[in-house]
Motif scaffolding. Structure first.
Motif, PDB file in Angstrom:
ATOM      1  N   LEU A 187       5.706 140.089  59.162  1.00 20.55           N
ATOM      2  CA  LEU A 187       6.928 140.670  58.599  1.00 20.55           C
ATOM      3  C   LEU A 187       7.550 139.803  57.506  1.00 20.55           C
ATOM      4  O   LEU A 187       8.577 140.189  56.931  1.00 20.55           O
ATOM      5  CB  LEU A 187       7.966 140.880  59.717  1.00 20.55           C
ATOM      6  CG  LEU A 187       7.633 141.953  60.747  1.00 20.55           C
ATOM      7  CD1 LEU A 187       8.665 141.935  61.878  1.00 20.55           C
ATOM      8  CD2 LEU A 187       7.601 143.326  60.099  1.00 20.55           C
ATOM      9  N   ALA A 188       6.930 138.655  57.224  1.00 19.86           N
ATOM     10  CA  ALA A 188       7.500 137.750  56.228  1.00 19.86           C
ATOM     11  C   ALA A 188       7.607 138.402  54.842  1.00 19.86           C
ATOM     12  O   ALA A 188       8.645 138.254  54.175  1.00 19.86           O
ATOM     13  CB  ALA A 188       6.680 136.461  56.164  1.00 19.86           C
ATOM     14  N   PRO A 189       6.599 139.121  54.341  1.00 16.61           N
ATOM     15  CA  PRO A 189       6.750 139.759  53.021  1.00 16.61           C
ATOM     16  C   PRO A 189       7.948 140.718  52.976  1.00 16.61           C
ATOM     17  O   PRO A 189       8.710 140.727  52.007  1.00 16.61           O
ATOM     18  CB  PRO A 189       5.426 140.507  52.839  1.00 16.61           C
ATOM     19  CG  PRO A 189       4.449 139.763  53.682  1.00 16.61           C
ATOM     20  CD  PRO A 189       5.230 139.322  54.874  1.00 16.61           C
ATOM     21  N   LEU A 211      12.653 134.758  44.989  1.00 16.22           N
ATOM     22  CA  LEU A 211      12.346 135.258  46.340  1.00 16.22           C
ATOM     23  C   LEU A 211      11.342 136.401  46.275  1.00 16.22           C
ATOM     24  O   LEU A 211      10.411 136.467  47.102  1.00 16.22           O
ATOM     25  CB  LEU A 211      13.640 135.720  47.019  1.00 16.22           C
ATOM     26  CG  LEU A 211      14.597 134.614  47.451  1.00 16.22           C
ATOM     27  CD1 LEU A 211      15.934 135.204  47.877  1.00 16.22           C
ATOM     28  CD2 LEU A 211      13.983 133.813  48.605  1.00 16.22           C
ATOM     29  N   TYR A 212      11.510 137.312  45.312  1.00 20.68           N
ATOM     30  CA  TYR A 212      10.551 138.410  45.180  1.00 20.68           C
ATOM     31  C   TYR A 212       9.152 137.874  44.848  1.00 20.68           C
ATOM     32  O   TYR A 212       8.134 138.377  45.359  1.00 20.68           O
ATOM     33  CB  TYR A 212      11.007 139.370  44.093  1.00 20.68           C
ATOM     34  CG  TYR A 212      12.169 140.250  44.504  1.00 20.68           C
ATOM     35  CD1 TYR A 212      12.229 140.819  45.764  1.00 20.68           C
ATOM     36  CD2 TYR A 212      13.210 140.522  43.617  1.00 20.68           C
ATOM     37  CE1 TYR A 212      13.292 141.628  46.147  1.00 20.68           C
ATOM     38  CE2 TYR A 212      14.279 141.333  43.989  1.00 20.68           C
ATOM     39  CZ  TYR A 212      14.317 141.879  45.259  1.00 20.68           C
ATOM     40  OH  TYR A 212      15.357 142.685  45.626  1.00 20.68           O
ATOM     41  N   LEU A 213       9.087 136.872  44.003  1.00 21.72           N
ATOM     42  CA  LEU A 213       7.780 136.349  43.580  1.00 21.72           C
ATOM     43  C   LEU A 213       7.077 135.574  44.689  1.00 21.72           C
ATOM     44  O   LEU A 213       5.873 135.295  44.584  1.00 21.72           O
ATOM     45  CB  LEU A 213       7.954 135.460  42.357  1.00 21.72           C
ATOM     46  CG  LEU A 213       8.416 136.192  41.081  1.00 21.72           C
ATOM     47  CD1 LEU A 213       8.549 135.212  39.929  1.00 21.72           C
ATOM     48  CD2 LEU A 213       7.448 137.309  40.714  1.00 21.72           C
ATOM     49  N   PRO A 221       3.924 137.946  46.131  1.00 24.19           N
ATOM     50  CA  PRO A 221       2.572 137.860  45.570  1.00 24.19           C
ATOM     51  C   PRO A 221       1.997 136.442  45.615  1.00 24.19           C
ATOM     52  O   PRO A 221       0.774 136.263  45.653  1.00 24.19           O
ATOM     53  CB  PRO A 221       2.758 138.335  44.132  1.00 24.19           C
ATOM     54  CG  PRO A 221       4.195 138.111  43.823  1.00 24.19           C
ATOM     55  CD  PRO A 221       4.909 138.330  45.117  1.00 24.19           C
ATOM     56  N   GLU A 222       2.899 135.459  45.636  1.00 22.15           N
ATOM     57  CA  GLU A 222       2.417 134.075  45.672  1.00 22.15           C
ATOM     58  C   GLU A 222       1.857 133.702  47.034  1.00 22.15           C
ATOM     59  O   GLU A 222       0.756 133.110  47.130  1.00 22.15           O
ATOM     60  CB  GLU A 222       3.552 133.132  45.298  1.00 22.15           C
ATOM     61  CG  GLU A 222       3.185 131.657  45.393  1.00 22.15           C
ATOM     62  CD  GLU A 222       4.395 130.759  45.171  1.00 22.15           C
ATOM     63  OE1 GLU A 222       4.286 129.554  45.515  1.00 22.15           O
ATOM     64  OE2 GLU A 222       5.432 131.234  44.683  1.00 22.15           O
ATOM     65  N   LEU A 223       2.575 134.050  48.088  1.00 17.48           N
ATOM     66  CA  LEU A 223       2.166 133.647  49.439  1.00 17.48           C
ATOM     67  C   LEU A 223       1.347 134.707  50.161  1.00 17.48           C
ATOM     68  O   LEU A 223       0.566 134.378  51.059  1.00 17.48           O
ATOM     69  CB  LEU A 223       3.411 133.319  50.279  1.00 17.48           C
ATOM     70  CG  LEU A 223       4.306 132.202  49.738  1.00 17.48           C
ATOM     71  CD1 LEU A 223       5.558 132.054  50.620  1.00 17.48           C
ATOM     72  CD2 LEU A 223       3.538 130.883  49.684  1.00 17.48           C
ATOM     73  N   PHE A 224       1.530 135.965  49.775  1.00 16.63           N
ATOM     74  CA  PHE A 224       0.836 137.069  50.462  1.00 16.63           C
ATOM     75  C   PHE A 224       0.249 138.021  49.414  1.00 16.63           C
ATOM     76  O   PHE A 224       0.697 139.161  49.266  1.00 16.63           O
ATOM     77  CB  PHE A 224       1.816 137.829  51.369  1.00 16.63           C
ATOM     78  CG  PHE A 224       2.618 136.930  52.276  1.00 16.63           C
ATOM     79  CD1 PHE A 224       2.094 136.500  53.483  1.00 16.63           C
ATOM     80  CD2 PHE A 224       3.894 136.500  51.901  1.00 16.63           C
ATOM     81  CE1 PHE A 224       2.840 135.675  54.322  1.00 16.63           C
ATOM     82  CE2 PHE A 224       4.632 135.684  52.729  1.00 16.63           C
ATOM     83  CZ  PHE A 224       4.105 135.254  53.946  1.00 16.63           C
ATOM     84  N   GLU A 283       3.471 144.852  50.240  1.00 22.07           N
ATOM     85  CA  GLU A 283       4.786 144.720  49.604  1.00 22.07           C
ATOM     86  C   GLU A 283       4.717 144.124  48.203  1.00 22.07           C
ATOM     87  O   GLU A 283       5.742 144.054  47.506  1.00 22.07           O
ATOM     88  CB  GLU A 283       5.707 143.843  50.469  1.00 22.07           C
ATOM     89  CG  GLU A 283       6.162 144.471  51.779  1.00 22.07           C
ATOM     90  CD  GLU A 283       5.146 144.280  52.894  1.00 22.07           C
ATOM     91  OE1 GLU A 283       5.369 144.774  54.020  1.00 22.07           O
ATOM     92  OE2 GLU A 283       4.109 143.619  52.631  1.00 22.07           O
ATOM     93  N   VAL A 284       3.546 143.678  47.761  1.00 24.02           N
ATOM     94  CA  VAL A 284       3.424 143.019  46.458  1.00 24.02           C
ATOM     95  C   VAL A 284       3.899 143.901  45.308  1.00 24.02           C
ATOM     96  O   VAL A 284       4.675 143.457  44.446  1.00 24.02           O
ATOM     97  CB  VAL A 284       1.975 142.538  46.233  1.00 24.02           C
ATOM     98  CG1 VAL A 284       1.794 142.038  44.791  1.00 24.02           C
ATOM     99  CG2 VAL A 284       1.633 141.423  47.212  1.00 24.02           C
ATOM    100  N   PRO A 285       3.471 145.185  45.195  1.00 18.44           N
ATOM    101  CA  PRO A 285       3.946 146.011  44.069  1.00 18.44           C
ATOM    102  C   PRO A 285       5.471 146.157  44.047  1.00 18.44           C
ATOM    103  O   PRO A 285       6.077 146.092  42.973  1.00 18.44           O
ATOM    104  CB  PRO A 285       3.264 147.364  44.308  1.00 18.44           C
ATOM    105  CG  PRO A 285       2.095 147.058  45.169  1.00 18.44           C
ATOM    106  CD  PRO A 285       2.504 145.919  46.030  1.00 18.44           C
ATOM    107  N   ASP A 286       6.066 146.320  45.214  1.00 18.46           N
ATOM    108  CA  ASP A 286       7.526 146.419  45.280  1.00 18.46           C
ATOM    109  C   ASP A 286       8.175 145.132  44.780  1.00 18.46           C
ATOM    110  O   ASP A 286       9.159 145.164  44.021  1.00 18.46           O
ATOM    111  CB  ASP A 286       7.981 146.688  46.715  1.00 18.46           C
ATOM    112  CG  ASP A 286       7.867 148.161  47.089  1.00 18.46           C
ATOM    113  OD1 ASP A 286       7.989 149.005  46.191  1.00 18.46           O
ATOM    114  OD2 ASP A 286       7.653 148.456  48.271  1.00 18.46           O
ATOM    115  N   ALA A 287       7.626 143.998  45.225  1.00 14.47           N
ATOM    116  CA  ALA A 287       8.207 142.717  44.838  1.00 14.47           C
ATOM    117  C   ALA A 287       8.099 142.505  43.336  1.00 14.47           C
ATOM    118  O   ALA A 287       9.066 142.073  42.678  1.00 14.47           O
ATOM    119  CB  ALA A 287       7.504 141.585  45.592  1.00 14.47           C
TER     120      ALA A 287
END
Length: 273
Positions: free
Chosen positions: A186-188, A211-213, A216-219, A224-228
């Motif tokens: 649930l971290a992303p 925080l959004y970045l 993609p950096e960690l996960f 959730e990457v496209p949303d971030a």
């Protein structure tokens, strides 16, 4: 002689007739007088009876009017008392509603405080029980199952507080979650929630982008990457950082063309000079 006798006889008869006529007229007069008196007495009786009737009728009417006046007076007093009672009840209801509103606000604040305290206590419990000996949880430590439950509870607390607009408590819950469970599934999503909370402050937009970045950096394979990336691009537009905004939005369009935000990102790219 016979002639004189005859004349005398006639005179006697005439006198007798006159006498009898006078007597008859006197009796008639007395009779009429009696009738007149009787008629007068009857009229007096009728007038007296009518007078009594009028007096009685007036008395009844006055009694009725008096009773009606008394009834109206009582009714007016009763209505006035009822109106006064209603006004007093309205004041009481208003006070009760005000007290109820204040009580609800106090309960909501107390609930928020309890939720925040619970999240902090859960995080502390996980920290204290982080090590194991011989593969068996030590005394006072949380088992893996307990730790997962605690992580879910902390995350859910953040979501609930955010939905209730208790943004401070929500932010602390998500920060505590990411500190204790940086690699949780649930971290992303927690980073997305935390970025949204931080971005409410115009002075913290850059922090929200970072925080959004983290997603993609960690996960890099998280859904959730496209949303971030899309959210980071929008914030960069607000920061007048067109270079990074274009970079993040183009990445959404090119890498995730089927994602729901791809078309939105393409539209925002057209607006960037």
């Amino acid at each position: 002689m016979s002639r004189v006798t005859t004349l005398a006889g006639r005179i006697g008869v005439l006198a007798t007739g006159l006498f009898l006529g006078a007597c008859a007229t006197k009796r008639d007069l007395e009779y009429i007088q009696m009738e007149v008196r009787a008629l007068g007495e009857r009229q007096d009786s009728a007038l007296q009876a009518l007078t009594r009737s009028v007096h009685e009728t007036n008395s009844v009417a006055m009694d009725s009017i008096g009773a009606l006046s008394d009834a109206l007076f009582v009714l007016r007093g009763d209505v006035s008392n009822r109106l006064t009672a209603i006004q007093e009840q309205q004041l009481i209801v208003g006070e009760i509603l005000g007290q109820s509103q204040r009580s609800l606000e106090a309960m909501r604040d107390e609930w928020s405080s309890q939720q925040q305290l619970l999240a902090e206590q859960l995080a502390a419990r996980v920290t204290e029980g982080d090590s194991e000996e011989g593969g068996v949880p030590a005394t006072g430590q949380a088992s893996p199952t307990d730790a997962a439950d605690l992580a879910q509870e902390i995350y859910d607390t953040g979501v609930r507080q955010s939905n209730r607009t208790n943004y401070g408590a929500a932010r602390r819950a998500f920060e505590g979650f990411l500190e204790e469970y940086p690699n949780h599934d649930l971290a992303p999503s927690a980073y997305l929630h935390l970025g949204a909370l931080v971005s409410q402050d115009d002075e913290s937009l850059e922090e929200a982008v970072d925080l959004y970045l983290k997603v993609p950096e960690l996960f890099p394979t998280a859904e959730e990457v496209p949303d971030a990336l899309y959210r980071a691009g929008l914030l960069c537009i607000e920061l007048n950082d067109e270079t990074r905004a274009r970079q993040f939005l183009e990445r959404v369009v090119n890498t995730y063309p089927e994602h729901r935000n791809a078309e939105l990102a393409r539209s925002r790219l057209e607006d960037i000079p």
